[in-house]
Scaffold this motif. Structure first.
Motif, PDB file in Angstrom:
ATOM      1  N   ALA A 131       0.840  -1.232   0.039  1.00  0.00           N
ATOM      2  CA  ALA A 131      -0.100   0.061  -0.043  1.00  0.00           C
ATOM      3  C   ALA A 131       0.854   1.279  -0.041  1.00  0.00           C
ATOM      4  CB  ALA A 131      -0.970   0.104   1.085  1.00  0.00           C
ATOM      5  N   ARG A 132       1.966   1.311   0.737  1.00  0.00           N
ATOM      6  CA  ARG A 132       2.782   2.407   0.866  1.00  0.00           C
ATOM      7  C   ARG A 132       3.629   2.386  -0.596  1.00  0.00           C
ATOM      8  NH1 ARG A 132       7.936   1.440   1.779  1.00  0.00           N
ATOM      9  NH2 ARG A 132       7.489  -0.362   3.005  1.00  0.00           N
ATOM     10  N   ILE A 133       3.880   1.460  -1.200  1.00  0.00           N
ATOM     11  CA  ILE A 133       4.677   1.507  -2.451  1.00  0.00           C
ATOM     12  C   ILE A 133       3.915   1.767  -3.707  1.00  0.00           C
ATOM     13  CG2 ILE A 133       6.361   0.050  -3.891  1.00  0.00           C
ATOM     14  CD1 ILE A 133       7.163  -1.268  -1.175  1.00  0.00           C
ATOM     15  N   LYS A 134       2.660   1.336  -3.692  1.00  0.00           N
ATOM     16  CA  LYS A 134       1.898   1.241  -4.864  1.00  0.00           C
ATOM     17  C   LYS A 134       1.664   2.986  -5.328  1.00  0.00           C
ATOM     18  CE  LYS A 134       0.254  -3.205  -5.140  1.00  0.00           C
ATOM     19  NZ  LYS A 134      -0.693  -4.273  -4.980  1.00  0.00           N
ATOM     20  N   CYS A 194      -6.713  -9.598   2.254  1.00  0.00           N
ATOM     21  CA  CYS A 194      -5.548  -9.036   1.859  1.00  0.00           C
ATOM     22  C   CYS A 194      -5.772  -7.980   1.220  1.00  0.00           C
ATOM     23  CB  CYS A 194      -4.398 -10.013   1.691  1.00  0.00           C
ATOM     24  SG  CYS A 194      -3.851 -11.060   3.095  1.00  0.00           S
ATOM     25  N   ILE A 195      -6.411  -8.133  -0.149  1.00  0.00           N
ATOM     26  CA  ILE A 195      -6.673  -6.888  -0.815  1.00  0.00           C
ATOM     27  C   ILE A 195      -7.428  -5.923  -0.193  1.00  0.00           C
ATOM     28  CG2 ILE A 195      -7.570  -6.314  -2.984  1.00  0.00           C
ATOM     29  CD1 ILE A 195      -6.656  -8.890  -4.222  1.00  0.00           C
ATOM     30  N   ALA A 196      -8.299  -6.422   0.437  1.00  0.00           N
ATOM     31  CA  ALA A 196      -9.459  -5.517   1.210  1.00  0.00           C
ATOM     32  C   ALA A 196      -8.607  -4.501   2.124  1.00  0.00           C
ATOM     33  CB  ALA A 196     -10.608  -6.135   1.640  1.00  0.00           C
ATOM     34  N   HIS A 197      -7.893  -5.346   2.905  1.00  0.00           N
ATOM     35  CA  HIS A 197      -6.972  -4.531   3.894  1.00  0.00           C
ATOM     36  C   HIS A 197      -5.798  -3.695   3.081  1.00  0.00           C
ATOM     37  CE1 HIS A 197      -4.949  -3.955   7.657  1.00  0.00           C
ATOM     38  NE2 HIS A 197      -3.640  -4.355   7.124  1.00  0.00           N
ATOM     39  N   GLU A 198      -5.466  -4.168   2.006  1.00  0.00           N
ATOM     40  CA  GLU A 198      -4.401  -3.382   1.344  1.00  0.00           C
ATOM     41  C   GLU A 198      -5.095  -2.008   0.875  1.00  0.00           C
ATOM     42  OE1 GLU A 198      -1.547  -3.220  -2.510  1.00  0.00           O
ATOM     43  OE2 GLU A 198      -1.977  -5.207  -1.725  1.00  0.00           O
ATOM     44  N   PHE A 199      -6.261  -2.014   0.208  1.00  0.00           N
ATOM     45  CA  PHE A 199      -7.227  -0.774  -0.082  1.00  0.00           C
ATOM     46  C   PHE A 199      -7.451  -0.053   1.099  1.00  0.00           C
ATOM     47  CE2 PHE A 199      -9.033  -3.076  -4.019  1.00  0.00           C
ATOM     48  CZ  PHE A 199      -8.697  -2.134  -4.578  1.00  0.00           C
TER      49      PHE A 199
END
Length: 114
Positions: free
Chosen positions: A50-53, A97-102
């Protein structure tokens, strides 16, 4: 015979060594603790992603999802884990994990979720 070669939790008996349901439960509980520890590390990678994208659209990557599942299924087969367990577990894990990353992307990039 169990495909497990060594026990990372020596206090818990290996599956083939279990004589009672207490033994089984001790082993399951021990593994659950280890799984939580590993999932915390995996969650950390979601924070890093999330930080990098650069864009929110980069969070969901269908090709990467299928690549991860394919690799997991290959490893599952090699290790003796049923694909009927591995695939749905990993697909749900990836989904969460995708939901968390969002959520993390939104929080770190200053965007509010609805």
């Amino acid at each position: 015979m169990s495909p497990i070669k060594s026990d990372p939790h020596p206090a818990a008996p290996l599956p083939d060594e279990c004589q009672t349901m207490t033994d089984v439960r001790k082993g399951v509980d021990s593994l659950d603790r280890e799984l939580v520890r590993l999932l915390v590390i995996r969650q950390g990678y979601m924070h890093a992603a999330a930080r990098i994208k650069k864009t929110r659209d980069a969070v969901y990557d269908e090709a990467r999802i299928e690549d991860v599942v394919a690799k997991v299924l290959t490893e599952a087969k090699a290790q003796g884990l049923s694909a009927d367990i591995a695939e749905p577990v990993w697909r749900k894990l990836i989904e969460r994990c995708i939901a968390h990353e969002f959520d993390e992307w939104d929080a770190t990039k200053g965007r509010k979720t609805a």
